[in-house]
Design a protein around this motif. Structure first.
Motif, short mmCIF file in Angstrom:
data_model
loop_
_atom_site.label_atom_id
_atom_site.label_comp_id
_atom_site.label_asym_id
_atom_site.label_seq_id
_atom_site.Cartn_x
_atom_site.Cartn_y
_atom_site.Cartn_z
N TRP A 261 -4.78 6.11 2.05
CA TRP A 261 -3.59 5.23 1.82
C TRP A 261 -2.79 4.90 3.19
O TRP A 261 -2.43 3.49 3.30
CB TRP A 261 -3.25 5.23 0.44
N CYS A 262 -2.40 5.86 4.47
CA CYS A 262 -1.58 5.77 5.04
C CYS A 262 -1.72 5.44 5.97
O CYS A 262 -1.30 4.06 6.74
CB CYS A 262 -0.27 6.79 4.98
N SER A 263 -3.18 5.78 6.28
CA SER A 263 -3.43 4.98 7.61
C SER A 263 -4.49 4.06 8.04
O SER A 263 -3.92 3.12 8.51
CB SER A 263 -5.44 5.41 7.64
N ILE A 264 -4.56 3.69 6.14
CA ILE A 264 -5.29 1.92 5.64
C ILE A 264 -3.82 1.17 6.31
O ILE A 264 -3.65 0.34 6.48
CB ILE A 264 -5.17 1.78 5.12
N SER A 265 -3.13 1.41 5.56
CA SER A 265 -1.19 0.90 5.94
C SER A 265 -0.78 0.60 6.72
O SER A 265 -0.60 -0.63 7.54
CB SER A 265 -0.86 1.62 5.13
N GLU A 266 -1.46 1.24 7.81
CA GLU A 266 -0.73 1.40 9.10
C GLU A 266 -1.32 0.56 10.11
O GLU A 266 -1.01 0.22 10.75
CB GLU A 266 -0.41 3.27 9.91
N ALA A 267 -2.59 0.21 9.75
CA ALA A 267 -3.48 -0.77 10.26
C ALA A 267 -3.43 -1.50 10.30
O ALA A 267 -3.49 -2.42 11.46
CB ALA A 267 -5.31 -0.01 9.85
N PHE A 268 -2.50 -1.99 9.59
CA PHE A 268 -1.80 -3.71 9.30
C PHE A 268 -0.60 -3.93 10.01
O PHE A 268 -0.43 -5.51 10.52
CB PHE A 268 -1.39 -3.94 7.97
N ILE A 269 -0.28 -2.51 10.56
CA ILE A 269 1.05 -3.02 11.54
C ILE A 269 0.83 -1.87 12.58
O ILE A 269 2.16 -2.13 13.90
CB ILE A 269 2.07 -1.63 11.21
N ILE B 233 0.90 -1.12 0.34
CA ILE B 233 0.04 -0.55 0.31
C ILE B 233 0.83 1.23 0.23
O ILE B 233 0.81 2.29 -1.14
CB ILE B 233 -0.89 0.35 1.26
N GLN B 234 2.21 1.36 1.01
CA GLN B 234 2.65 2.48 0.76
C GLN B 234 3.41 2.43 -0.35
O GLN B 234 3.59 3.96 -1.31
CB GLN B 234 3.57 1.95 1.86
N MET B 235 3.92 1.36 -1.01
CA MET B 235 4.36 1.79 -2.32
C MET B 235 3.07 2.49 -3.71
O MET B 235 3.99 2.98 -4.53
CB MET B 235 5.43 0.30 -2.99
N PHE B 236 2.21 1.71 -3.12
CA PHE B 236 1.39 2.33 -4.27
C PHE B 236 0.87 3.94 -3.90
O PHE B 236 0.97 5.03 -4.40
CB PHE B 236 -0.48 1.94 -4.43
N SER B 237 0.37 4.08 -2.61
CA SER B 237 0.19 5.91 -2.35
C SER B 237 1.73 6.59 -2.89
O SER B 237 1.22 7.84 -2.21
CB SER B 237 0.53 6.00 -0.91
N VAL B 238 3.10 6.23 -2.13
CA VAL B 238 3.96 7.68 -2.52
C VAL B 238 4.43 7.18 -4.21
O VAL B 238 5.61 7.81 -3.76
CB VAL B 238 5.38 6.73 -1.94
N ALA B 239 3.60 6.92 -4.74
CA ALA B 239 4.63 6.91 -6.35
C ALA B 239 4.49 8.31 -6.35
O ALA B 239 4.26 9.45 -6.77
CB ALA B 239 3.54 6.34 -7.43
N PRO C 272 7.45 -1.46 13.69
CA PRO C 272 6.51 -0.89 13.09
C PRO C 272 7.04 0.47 13.57
O PRO C 272 7.09 1.17 12.81
CB PRO C 272 5.14 -0.80 14.22
N SER C 273 7.75 0.63 14.46
CA SER C 273 8.34 2.30 15.13
C SER C 273 9.55 2.19 14.81
O SER C 273 9.39 3.80 13.94
CB SER C 273 8.89 2.24 16.60
N THR C 274 10.18 1.02 13.76
CA THR C 274 11.41 1.82 13.07
C THR C 274 10.58 2.11 11.27
O THR C 274 11.13 2.85 10.85
CB THR C 274 12.11 0.41 12.75
N ILE C 275 9.91 1.39 11.47
CA ILE C 275 9.03 1.44 9.80
C ILE C 275 8.82 2.99 9.83
O ILE C 275 9.49 3.93 8.77
CB ILE C 275 8.23 0.98 9.28
N THR C 276 8.12 3.86 10.98
CA THR C 276 7.91 5.45 10.82
C THR C 276 8.75 6.28 10.42
O THR C 276 9.31 7.14 10.27
CB THR C 276 6.57 4.86 12.29
N THR C 277 10.13 5.24 11.72
CA THR C 277 11.39 6.29 11.70
C THR C 277 11.77 6.28 10.42
O THR C 277 12.38 7.76 9.78
CB THR C 277 12.27 5.83 12.06
N ILE C 278 12.06 5.71 10.12
CA ILE C 278 12.68 5.10 8.30
C ILE C 278 11.64 6.41 7.29
O ILE C 278 12.47 6.90 6.54
CB ILE C 278 12.40 3.90 7.70
N GLY C 279 10.40 6.22 6.89
CA GLY C 279 9.46 6.34 6.52
C GLY C 279 9.41 8.64 7.04
O GLY C 279 9.51 9.14 5.95
N ASN C 280 9.72 8.75 8.42
CA ASN C 280 9.74 10.15 8.34
C ASN C 280 11.27 10.23 8.05
O ASN C 280 11.44 12.19 7.39
CB ASN C 280 9.47 10.52 9.93
N MET C 281 12.14 10.34 8.49
CA MET C 281 13.56 10.36 7.65
C MET C 281 13.66 10.24 6.14
O MET C 281 14.65 11.51 5.93
CB MET C 281 14.71 9.41 8.40
#
Length: 631
Positions: A271-279, A201-207, A317-326
């Motif tokens: 889309w980000c809200s939907i994807s983050e629900a899975f983690i 979902i993330q790859m689709f949303s951040v194209a 999940p927290s590490t994934i969020t950190t990578i996204g923010n950075m």
């Protein structure tokens, strides 16, 4: 219709190509900016990897403690206290050591950030300090402010945090996942069960994120520039309501940015809200505990191993969020680095290879042309100003008076012709000597946020307090400065606010202390009240004595005593002579009539206000007498 669609498609394609190119240029500029501190950043990354590896130790110790306790429970015996305490100490020690290494890593990168920020600001100050005045017009000053302040701050997250937090966000989950694999490969699969859905979902949303981030940054720069332009003309906008051009430009820029941002971020947030629900931690906990208990019942793993694997999986999940923010910070920092690089590459005014010293302080302007973009400000202007005389430049707004004056101080070079001081072209005079020779007192005093002492001594930093006070006394401001709680140490724009007249007299004191032989006065009394104007005029009488003076004025009567009066209109000199010689000249007469009408209007307003106040006072007294009588 087809042609319009084709044109629109071509425009969109061109914009996308430009945004991609800007994103690529931003990355290159960012890599170049961070090259001097790459060693410190690599050290921070190395320490972050060590911190990530150490994060496994507490979980290992936790499983060991669980195994000891579970074994004792199964055997109905007392657990080995010494062994339990040893694992507890290992857990606490590893946790504290990891925190210490992480703290040292962040300290290293923060020092690198301070070094980079100071270096960039110093380089930009040097580069912009040598840039021509035309660099700082209303449309670009907002972009420059954004670059000097905001863009350097934007680099902070990328330099001070990303090398450590980003590296740890990669190293820690890899180390923890490796540990789960060591425990049992089935637990490892449970820990990763929802990640493919999240990443899909993330790859689709951040194209197209790089291009859209670059476009957003461009639109923010446009908004910032129009805000500065709007603020600089706020008085005119207030006077003429919502019809002002700067206001319309700001509204269009703001609306354009808001539409773009909503169109982009609305779907992105969904889309980000939907994807983050899975983690979400709750989802991960349910999946790992449910699957883990089934594995325990099957005899593949133990309960402590399931608990450790679940706790470890919740860290992902927290590490994934950190990578996204950075990653977002990295994209913003690319545009910031590109603007910084562009400002560092601004073309400076050429320095004379073999500087010459002026022989005297007369000023000669010879067939000068100058333009602001497509607008010609000066057209074939020639003028001679004798040393020790006063020359007044008068004319309507936009006639070229201020432009001509600034060229004398070489705020920029003319497109054609030359300007000389003491027989030497200003381009052949060293910058330091030129600015010692020419001094300005502007309509806007341009005081910096510093103490009054530092503001007066701006042109002579080595001046003593006694010398500063002498200049202030001559400018009729010393007694008012002393009356402040902190005297000359009072910070302007700090706890004490100054009136326009006080700021102007401080600027005059600064010019007196600098003691330059050529003085340019640009409407020094235009925006103050009559009382302040009288005090400023007294200070100016002291300032102009013995100097070559160029006065810019709208009112010919205000400079009637000038040795020569130069009338400018549409960038040309239309007349030159004394006030008496030009009394019947069309422009002079028109300006005198305007000044007279303004003075009559001001006097009429003052009298009307006084009459109204007197009437109100008399009415109040009458009412008071009536109340007293009834009482």
């Amino acid at each position: 219709m087809a042609q319009n669609v084709t044109d629109e498609s071509t425009a969109v394609s061109g914009n996308q190509t430009g945004d991609k190119e800007k994103a690529a240029q931003g990355k290159a500029a960012l890599n170049k900016a961070m090259k001097p501190i790459q060693g410190k950043l690599n050290l921070g990354r190395t320490l972050a990897v060590v911190s990530g590896l150490l994060s496994v130790a507490p979980y290992t110790a936790l499983v060991s403690i669980g195994d000891v306790l579970l074994k004792a429970w199964q055997q109905h015996t007392q657990p080995d206290a010494n062994l339990v305490w040893m694992y507890v100490l290992v857990l606490i020690g590893a946790f504290m050591l990891r925190g210490l290494v992480y703290f040292i890593a962040l300290t290293v990168t923060h020092f690198a950030d301070c070094t980079l920020g100071a270096s960039i600001r110093k380089s930009m100050a040097d580069a912009l300090g040598k840039a021509p005045l035309s660099t700082f017009n209303a449309s670009t000053s907002g972009t420059i402010r954004k670059s000097v302040h905001d863009d350097v701050e934007t680099l902070h997250s990328l330099v001070a945090h990303w090398p450590v937090e980003g590296t740890a966000a990669v190293a820690t989950p890899i180390a923890l996942f490796a540990y789960i694999v060591v425990l049992d490969w089935r637990l490892a699969l449970l820990a990763l069960a929802t990640l493919p859905i999240y990443f899909g979902i993330q790859m689709f949303s951040v194209a197209g994120m790089d291009e859209k981030t670059a476009l957003m940054d461009t639109k923010i720069g446009i908004v910032s520039s129009t805000v500065v332009e709007f603020a600089s003309g706020i008085a005119v906008v207030k006077a003429f309501g919502r019809n002002g051009k700067p206001l319309r430009q700001y509204e269009r820029a703001a609306d354009d940015f808001l539409k773009f941002y909503n169109d982009w971020c609305g779907p992105l947030v969904r889309w980000c809200s939907i994807s983050e629900a899975f983690i979400a931690p709750s989802v991960i906990t349910v999946i790992n505990l449910t699957g883990g208990m089934l594995l325990v019942q099957a005899g593949y793993v133990s309960a402590p191993q399931v608990l450790a694997a679940t706790l470890t999986a919740m860290m992902l999940p927290s590490t994934i969020t950190t990578i996204g923010n950075m990653q977002w910070s990295y994209q913003l920092a690319g545009s910031a680095a590109l603007r910084i690089e562009q400002n560092l590459q601004v073309t400076p005014l050429p320095e004379a290879k073999h500087p010459k010293h002026p022989n005297g302080y007369d000023v000669r302007i010879d067939h000068v042309d100058y333009s602001y973009g497509a607008t010609q400000a000066l057209n074939d202007v020639s003028l001679t100003i004798a040393e020790g005389t006063m020359t007044a430049l008068i004319g309507p707004s936009g006639s070229g008076k201020s432009t001509l004056a600034t060229l004398i101080a070489r705020f920029d070079d003319p497109a054609k012709g030359s300007i000389s001081i003491g027989g030497v072209d200003v381009r052949d005079i060293a910058a330091e000597e030129l600015y010692r020779t020419v001094s300005f007192v502007l309509q806007d005093p341009q005081l910096i946020r510093a103490s009054i002492r530092d503001n007066i001594a701006l042109g002579r930093p080595d001046a003593t307090l006694e010398q500063i006070r002498e200049a202030a006394k001559a400018a009729c401001i010393d007694s008012e400065i002393i009356a402040f709680d902190h005297g000359y140490d009072t910070v302007i724009n700090g706890t004490t606010a100054l009136s326009g007249g006080q700021e102007q007299r401080i600027a005059i004191a600064r010019a007196l202390l600098k003691d330059a032989p050529i003085l340019i006065l640009d409407e020094a009394t235009a925006s103050v009240d009559p009382e302040s104007e009288a005090q400023i005029q007294q200070a100016l009488n002291t300032l102009v004595a013995g100097r070559t003076v160029i006065v810019i004025a709208h009112k010919p009567s205000a400079v009637a005593g000038a040795d020569q009066m130069v009338v400018m209109d549409h960038g040309r000199i239309s007349a030159c002579g004394t006030h008496s010689e030009l009394a019947n000249e069309a422009h002079v007469k028109a300006l005198d009539d305007i000044a007279l009408r303004n003075r009559i209007t001001a006097q009429s307003t003052t009298q009307s206000n006084a009459t109204a106040n007197a009437t109100a006072t008399q009415s109040a007294d009458t009412k008071a007498q009536e109340v007293s009588h009834h009482a």
